[in-house]
Design an enzyme around this catalytic site. Structure first.
Site, PDB file in Angstrom:
ATOM      1  N   ASP A 215     -44.120 -12.107  -4.275  1.00  0.00           N
ATOM      2  CA  ASP A 215     -43.666 -13.369  -3.982  1.00  0.00           C
ATOM      3  C   ASP A 215     -42.487 -13.748  -3.411  1.00  0.00           C
ATOM      4  O   ASP A 215     -41.564 -12.966  -3.618  1.00  0.00           O
ATOM      5  CB  ASP A 215     -43.616 -14.047  -5.604  1.00  0.00           C
ATOM      6  CG  ASP A 215     -43.325 -15.642  -5.552  1.00  0.00           C
ATOM      7  OD1 ASP A 215     -44.373 -16.403  -5.239  1.00  0.00           O
ATOM      8  OD2 ASP A 215     -42.436 -15.933  -5.989  1.00  0.00           O
ATOM      9  N   GLU A 287     -46.029 -12.475   0.338  1.00  0.00           N
ATOM     10  CA  GLU A 287     -46.163 -13.803   0.613  1.00  0.00           C
ATOM     11  C   GLU A 287     -44.813 -13.901   1.367  1.00  0.00           C
ATOM     12  O   GLU A 287     -43.586 -14.142   0.770  1.00  0.00           O
ATOM     13  CB  GLU A 287     -45.991 -14.359  -0.506  1.00  0.00           C
ATOM     14  CG  GLU A 287     -46.066 -16.077  -0.415  1.00  0.00           C
ATOM     15  CD  GLU A 287     -45.153 -17.255  -1.240  1.00  0.00           C
ATOM     16  OE1 GLU A 287     -45.684 -18.236  -1.333  1.00  0.00           O
ATOM     17  OE2 GLU A 287     -44.542 -16.596  -1.759  1.00  0.00           O
TER      18      GLU A 287
HETATM   19  C1  NOJ Z   1     -44.401 -19.024  -4.332  1.00  0.00           C
HETATM   20  C2  NOJ Z   1     -45.377 -19.078  -5.243  1.00  0.00           C
HETATM   21  O1  NOJ Z   1     -46.418 -19.144  -4.609  1.00  0.00           O
HETATM   22  C3  NOJ Z   1     -45.130 -20.826  -5.796  1.00  0.00           C
HETATM   23  O2  NOJ Z   1     -46.119 -21.031  -6.450  1.00  0.00           O
HETATM   24  C4  NOJ Z   1     -43.753 -20.630  -6.574  1.00  0.00           C
HETATM   25  O3  NOJ Z   1     -43.469 -21.906  -6.823  1.00  0.00           O
HETATM   26  C5  NOJ Z   1     -42.825 -19.990  -5.670  1.00  0.00           C
HETATM   27  N1  NOJ Z   1     -43.105 -18.824  -4.943  1.00  0.00           N
HETATM   28  C6  NOJ Z   1     -41.511 -19.656  -6.450  1.00  0.00           C
HETATM   29  O4  NOJ Z   1     -41.665 -18.711  -7.111  1.00  0.00           O
END
Ligand code: NOJ
Length: 490
Positions: A215, A287
């Site tokens: 993430d 991500e």
């Molecule tokens: C990316 C995640 O996909 C999202 O849903 C989240 O709010 C943020 N990172 C913070 O972890």
């Protein structure tokens, strides 16, 4: 032996992740097994056969760990425990065992950038307990002689708006949070933190997972001046709201050089783990909403390997007016760098942070996009429900949830029956789509050329010899024949 040898001859140089059919499950919304209106692990286990049916080879799960749910699991209070709303570790093991028996790989969400403020580590850091003093990013801030107050160390704005710095009276310092206040950033300059995160990875690897979706990769590190202060970010020229994220150019809080090294460290760890324990390649998805050159660095270079699948979000930027030439531009943006340099590609259709394809592009474009991402070489990443053409739902703001992203997180539509067979509870945590009697798995199974059937047919093609030859010379081509016609040849 023979079987292994012939499998090798068929696809000599393709590792499983290179052309995986990946599927993102948002666990709260996939299947409820205990009638509380919220999806859970046993629910996922019950539905794994469906993933097999539609040709999925690996699935990544949004966070299932203990959490106060301020950001629905992206605020973790214990990284090695299952949140009771999702079940238990035994349920997790059972899910994994069933997935393995079906040949479906399980990838967990790994959220290293921050924890919950309710995590013990944070409480200990607030109290400056030995070993935890610098677990998070703390700073005393700037003294304002006029007000005699401490002000935040820098002008940094959090992704969700407002300052990235929150004052804690007990400690007499600000802590950094690139996301919500309830998500304090861990300090990756601290070797103890990096060590602890490797323990987290090891814990789940030992249970048998096949990899991690990391993430918020770009947000792992921040620039600090030599004197320990933090530099202000420049104004971007976008908009006039000084407390909105886009107001600044995030040159000091995103994609810092140390993040690239961290990707290599984690990949080394997985490679070492595999060398010690055997089994198939453990994979890292990243991500990162970052320029393709940065994704290329995260992927690796001649010397070091990083994340195999820095997720390619380019197709998510298309809209209902995008024509074939714009689709090709979008494909080129990735291919000119990532394919040219690394012979790798992945295509993400959607996720829990982005409106669904039916809303972004129009319901009539859902199949088109599913065809494109599966016809292109490499891995495809489908967000649950896109294969049946689910749309965003207008969700009310309630005590359970009031998030701008709720609309794309509504329960999976399994059948035309009550609550679409997602749950037998009186009500579900988010409402079902008013369209579920038309768009659901059961109904679409019985309709020739439904979105589901198109999706399944594409998965079969993805496993055909012609599609598997994508790394051979001439293995694929694509071009816009006109503004209306995109041609992909395999
Ligand atoms: C990316 C995640 O996909 C999202 O849903 C989240 O709010 C943020 N990172 C913070 O972890």
């Amino acid at each position: 032996m023979l079987g292994v040898a012939s499998a090798k001859t068929a696809t000599p140089e393709i590792d499983w992740w290179e052309n995986a059919a990946l599927y993102q499950i948002y666990p709260r919304s996939f299947q409820d097994s205990n009638d509380d209106g919220v999806g859970d692990l046993n629910g996922i286990t019950q539905r794994l056969g469906y993933l097999k049916e539609i040709g999925i080879t690996a699935t990544w799960l949004s966070p299932i760990f203990t959490s106060p749910m301020a950001d629905f699991g992206y605020d973790i209070s214990n990284f090695t425990e299952i949140d009771p709303s999702f079940g238990t570790l035994d349920d997790f093991d059972a899910m994994l065992a069933h997935a393995k028996s079906l040949g479906i790989k399980i990838i967990l969400d790994f959220v290293p950038n921050h924890s919950s403020d309710e995590c013990d580590w944070f409480k200990k850091s607030v109290a400056r307990e030995p070993g935890y003093e610098d677990f998070y990013v703390w700073h005393v801030g700037k003294h304002n002689p006029e007000t005699n107050q401490q002000e935040p160390p820098s002008n940094w704005i959090s992704v969700f708006g407002g300052s990235q710095w929150t004052w804690v009276h007990e400690r007499g310092e600000f802590y950094l949070h690139q996301f919500q206040r309830k998500q304090p950033d861990l300090n990756f300059n601290n070797p103890l933190v990096r060590e602890r995160m490797l323990e987290v990875l090891r814990f789940w690897l030992d249970r048998g997972v096949d990899g991690f979706r990391i993430d918020a990769v770009p947000h792992m590190y921040e620039r600090q001046n030599a004197d320990g202060s933090y530099p202000d970010e420049p104004i971007s020229g976008w908009g006039s709201n000084a407390s909105a994220y886009d107001y600044h150019d995030h040159i000091y809080t995103k994609d810092q050089p140390a993040t690239v090294q961290l990707m290599y460290e984690w990949r080394d760890f997985l490679l070492q783990y595999q060398a010690e324990h055997g089994g198939a390649t453990r994979v890292l998805l990243a991500e990162a909403y970052s320029p393709v050159e940065t994704l290329s660095a995260y992927f690796g270079n001649g010397q070091r390997q990083g994340t195999q699948l820095p997720m390619n979000f380019q197709l998510m930027y298309l809209n209902g007016y995008s024509n074939a030439r714009q689709v090709v531009d979008s494909i080129d943006y990735w291919m000119n760098t990532m394919w040219a340099q690394h012979q790798t590609a992945n295509w993400v259709v959607g996720n829990h942070d982005t409106p669904r394809v039916a809303d972004r592009m129009g319901a009539h474009k859902v199949d088109l996009l599913n065809v494109i991402v599966n016809a292109l070489p490499g891995a495809s990443v489908t967000y649950y429900g896109e294969e049946i053409g689910m749309s965003n739902v207008q969700t009310p703001c309630t005590e359970i949830s009031c998030d701008a992203r709720d609309g794309e997180r509504t329960p999976m539509q399994w059948s035309p029956l009550r609550h679409a067979d997602f749950s037998t509870a009186p009500s579900t945590w988010l409402p079902l789509s008013p369209d579920y009697q038309r768009f659901n798995v059961k109904t679409e199974r019985g309709v020739a050329r439904s979105s589901l059937q198109v999706f399944k047919a594409m998965q079969q093609l993805k496993r055909s010899a012609a599609f598997m030859a994508f790394k051979q010379p001439g293995g694929f081509s694509y071009k816009a024949l006109t503004e209306q016609v995109l041609q992909i040849v395999r």
